[in-house]
Design an enzyme around this catalytic site. Structure first.
Site, PDB file in Angstrom:
ATOM      1  N   ASP A 440       7.127  -2.923  -1.787  1.00 15.98           N
ATOM      2  CA  ASP A 440       8.040  -1.790  -1.615  1.00 15.98           C
ATOM      3  C   ASP A 440       9.499  -2.229  -1.764  1.00 15.98           C
ATOM      4  OD1 ASP A 440       8.787   0.828  -1.049  1.00 15.98           O
ATOM      5  OD2 ASP A 440       7.498   0.989   0.715  1.00 15.98           O
ATOM      6  N   ASP A 497       6.584   9.439  -2.882  1.00 13.21           N
ATOM      7  CA  ASP A 497       6.136   9.527  -1.491  1.00 13.21           C
ATOM      8  C   ASP A 497       5.577  10.918  -1.203  1.00 13.21           C
ATOM      9  OD1 ASP A 497       6.626   6.981  -0.732  1.00 13.21           O
ATOM     10  OD2 ASP A 497       8.402   7.396   0.479  1.00 13.21           O
TER      11      ASP A 497
HETATM   12  C1  GLA Z   1       8.192   3.678   1.769  1.00 13.52           C
HETATM   13  C2  GLA Z   1       6.971   3.899   0.927  1.00 13.52           C
HETATM   14  C3  GLA Z   1       5.905   4.579   1.740  1.00 13.52           C
HETATM   15  C4  GLA Z   1       5.570   3.744   2.947  1.00 13.52           C
HETATM   16  C5  GLA Z   1       6.822   3.483   3.738  1.00 13.52           C
HETATM   17  C6  GLA Z   1       6.549   2.510   4.862  1.00 13.52           C
HETATM   18  O1  GLA Z   1       8.804   4.885   2.101  1.00 13.52           O
HETATM   19  O2  GLA Z   1       7.290   4.608  -0.228  1.00 13.52           O
HETATM   20  O3  GLA Z   1       4.757   4.794   0.972  1.00 13.52           O
HETATM   21  O4  GLA Z   1       4.985   2.541   2.534  1.00 13.52           O
HETATM   22  O5  GLA Z   1       7.862   2.948   2.928  1.00 13.52           O
HETATM   23  O6  GLA Z   1       7.675   2.245   5.598  1.00 13.52           O
END
Ligand code: GLA
Length: 693
Positions: A440, A497
């Site tokens: 990420d 997301d």
């Molecule tokens: C980001 C990612 C999510 C999740 C969060 C966790 O927002 O895009 O899918 O993994 O971090 O903190």
């Protein structure tokens, strides 16, 4: 000279000591086409208000000849003085599918080479590299790898824009005098989508992409002043740091790769990009095993992690048919919420008193493999790492250090930072059997600093060399870092997301213009959806998720038994069809109702389509779904895989025939299509086709 692909011809006009221009780009020309006559047919006489030798911006537009648009490159001396360069074509080499043009300005001490390579897929890869032959360091302020004189039949373009949880929104505009100027500045492509672009000439389409995880600059420069022949130029290159990049004496420099392709329509363009990604970009794509169904803990448990809760989640996942259990954020250091501990990549003894071993052992017993979330390039001010190395983050000495999501970004250009991260990740991958990392990146890179993308790639490459079997996903708060540069190192991206199936339909349709379904993570989220608050039936959520690399991002314990059964049935369908969805040719199906989204994938005589209605149809009997990509003469057995959408199924005229399968020709299916009940909001159908002898 010309470059030919199966369906494409590019013709270049090259003039020793002069410039290089693109004289033709379009459907393949006959072998005997006379290229000099082709150029003559396109040539323009000089008009009253032009330099006496009208400039030909061509593949390397510059100001020296009187052209007034943005030049391909801009150089300065360290003193700040502009280096006025007049590049001339000094040599070119032409192989069957590649052209290299060398330009130089010996007085300015600058050399540049452009390489254009046409792949079997039909995609054209453009690279630029250069050299500072001077005895002094200089500053490279701007460098566009691609300078594409746009064939004048292209009269409009589709640009992409976006934000968190709403990536890749399309806007179509005419190619008008104002042109287009897009740039990112967050140290990555970001949600803005300016690293992708479509140009249109009727149905014909040209797609272009800047293939790097760095910032981008995309322009369409229209020749307002009429100083040349009035053609627009599409420019794409990496966005350099403010102030530019220092090139040492005798030092080399390079531009980020750009990919472009021309196709008769948007489906054909998608197929070229997909084929190119599969054949030439994705790591060891030919050896991939079927894309496993994921269950990710994020939208199921958030930060409420504990070994018993995770084991219960894993057991529920396995019962649905899930094949990979992914432990998302919250497993390390003191990270019980998003304010802390990034950088402390050791398993939290508070959450896992016996380490990750017992959880992973249970996951394996259940027949799944194990994946883990990491965000290596970041550091929380509240972390052991930051306390030990407060200077490792991007910052300006003596200034405030503004955070984003409570975090700072590590300076990936520093060797000691990359060594630390390698040591931590390598230790985790050695200690535990981890099959997949969700990598990420949730903060923009500010203040900006050179070398971040190179540092990121170096760490990723080193880790991949050490652990070649670990699959890696690129996530950046969803789709903030998606490009062919990262995809040459990863097996999947997180498109958004936003798991709301209505939003996802648009997002998947947009991303799949460039990316094949096997790299697009596609999860069934909870209802109500945590991002949009919308409630959607499981049948709809699950059908939408089938069209991608399917997963679940919800807690099965909070679903009804009926919902779990529906989800399990769709996971089984995905497993039956992923061989088609992940290998085949994708078609974007047109439908007169703009609230119907329809996609279809065809592979070796089998095909699966998704047709989804998001609103209430203006006419009760929504127009039939017309299929595409079939052999007109072949006969297909058409079925509607069950379960059927709960309300719409009551409007299906011949349920028994649909169960047994209707046998129709490709021609009938593509011309008349299938009259499906697509009247009610949040209704989706899957349509399965198999050729019969
Ligand atoms: C980001 C990612 C999510 C999740 C969060 C966790 O927002 O895009 O899918 O993994 O971090 O903190």
């Amino acid at each position: 000279m010309r470059l030919d692909g199966d369906a494409l011809t590019l013709v270049f006009a090259l003039e020793q000591g002069g410039g290089a221009d693109l004289a033709y780009a379009g459907p393949r020309l006959p072998e005997k086409e006379d290229l000099a006559m082709l150029a003559a047919a396109a040539a323009r006489g000089r008009h009253e208000s032009q330099p006496d030798v009208p400039p030909q911006p061509g593949l390397w537009p510059q100001r020296e000849s009187g052209w007034q648009g943005t030049p391909a490159a801009r150089f300065r001396r360290l003193s700040g003085e502009i280096i006025a360069a007049d590049f001339r074509l000094i040599a070119w080499s032409h192989e069957e599918s590649a052209l290299a043009c060398r330009f130089a300005d010996p007085r300015a001490g600058l050399h540049v080479s452009l390489h254009w390579r046409l792949f079997r897929s039909g995609a054209v890869l453009c690279l630029a590299e250069g050299c500072n032959a001077r005895d002094e360091a200089i500053i490279l302020e701007h460098l566009a790898t691609l300078n594409l004189p746009v064939p004048s039949r292209f009269d409009s373009f589709t640009a992409f824009s976006g934000r968190w949880a709403s990536e890749m929104q399309e806007t179509r505009q005419p190619i008008a005098p104002n042109g287009l100027a897009r740039a990112s500045a967050g140290g990555k492509p970001g949600f803005g989508g300016g690293n992708w672009l479509l140009l249109h000439a009727g149905a014909e389409v040209l797609g272009a992409h800047l293939a790097t995880s760095a910032d981008h600059e995309t322009r369409i420069v229209c020749d307002n002043a009429g100083s040349s022949n009035g053609r627009a130029i599409l420019q794409m290159g990496a966005g350099l740091e403010p102030g530019g990049r220092i090139i040492p004496p005798k030092g080399a420099f390079g531009g980020a790769p750009v990919l472009f392709a021309l196709a008769p329509d948007r489906s054909a363009l998608a197929q070229i990009f997909h084929r190119h990604l599969r054949e030439a970009v994705l790591p060891a794509r030919a050896a991939w095993v079927p894309r496993k169904v994921h269950l990710n803990s994020w939208e199921a448990l958030g930060f409420n992690l504990g070994e018993p809760a995770l084991i219960a989640l894993a057991e529920a996942a396995a019962a649905l048919g899930v094949e990979r259990f992914v432990l998302d954020d919250g497993w390390f250091g003191g990270r019980r919420d998003d304010t802390t501990s990034l950088g402390d990549w050791t398993v939290s003894p508070e959450v896992f008193p016996h380490g990750l071993g017992p959880l992973i052992a249970r996951v394996h017993e259940l027949g799944m493999d194990f994946g883990l979330w990491v965000e290596p390039e970041m550091v929380s001010p509240d972390s052991k790492l930051y306390r030990a190395h407060p200077d490792w983050c991007l910052h300006t000495q003596g200034r405030a250090r503004p955070t984003m999501r409570g975090q700072l970004a590590l300076d990936m250009a520093r060797t000691e930072v990359r060594d630390y991260l390698f040591e931590r990740l390598d230790a985790l991958l050695r200690e535990y059997p981890i099959a997949y990392l969700k990598w990420d990146h949730n903060r923009d890179l500010f203040p900006s600093a050179p070398g971040q993308t190179e540092g990121f790639y170096a760490l990723l490459d080193r880790l991949r060399d050490a652990h070649p079997l670990v699959e890696i996903e690129s996530c950046s708060s969803g789709g903030g870092r998606i490009d062919f540069g990262v995809l040459s190192r990863c097996t999947r991206v997180w498109p958004s997301d936003n798991n709301d199936a209505i939003e996802r339909l648009r997002i998947i349709r947009a991303w799949s213009q460039f990316l094949p379904l096997e790299v697009l993570g596609s999860h069934v989220g909870p209802s109500p959806n945590p991002v949009t608050g919308r409630r959607l039936a499981m049948d709809f959520r699950a059908k939408v998720a089938v069209f991608g690399h399917m997963g679940v991002e919800a807690d099965p314990a909070r679903m009804s038994a009926q919902e779990r059964a529906t989800l399990a049935a769709h996971i089984a369908l995905y497993k039956d069809w992923r061989g088609v969805l992940h290998e085949g040719a994708l078609y974007r199906l047109a439908h007169p109702d703009r609230n119907v989204t329809a996609l279809m994938v065809v592979h070796h005589g089998r095909a699966l389509a998704l047709a989804a209605q998001t609103a209430f149809s203006p006419v009760f009997d929504a127009a039939p779904v017309r299929l595409a990509g079939l052999d007109p003469q072949a006969r297909y057995r058409v079925t509607l895989p069950e379960p059927w959408p709960p309300k719409a199924k009551h409007y299906l005229a011949n349920p028994q025939s649909w169960r047994a399968g209707l046998v129709l020709s490709g021609s009938a299916l593509m011309t008349d299509g299938l009259a499906l009940p697509l009247t009610h909001p949040e209704t989706a159908w899957l349509i399965a086709l198999e050729t019969i002898a």
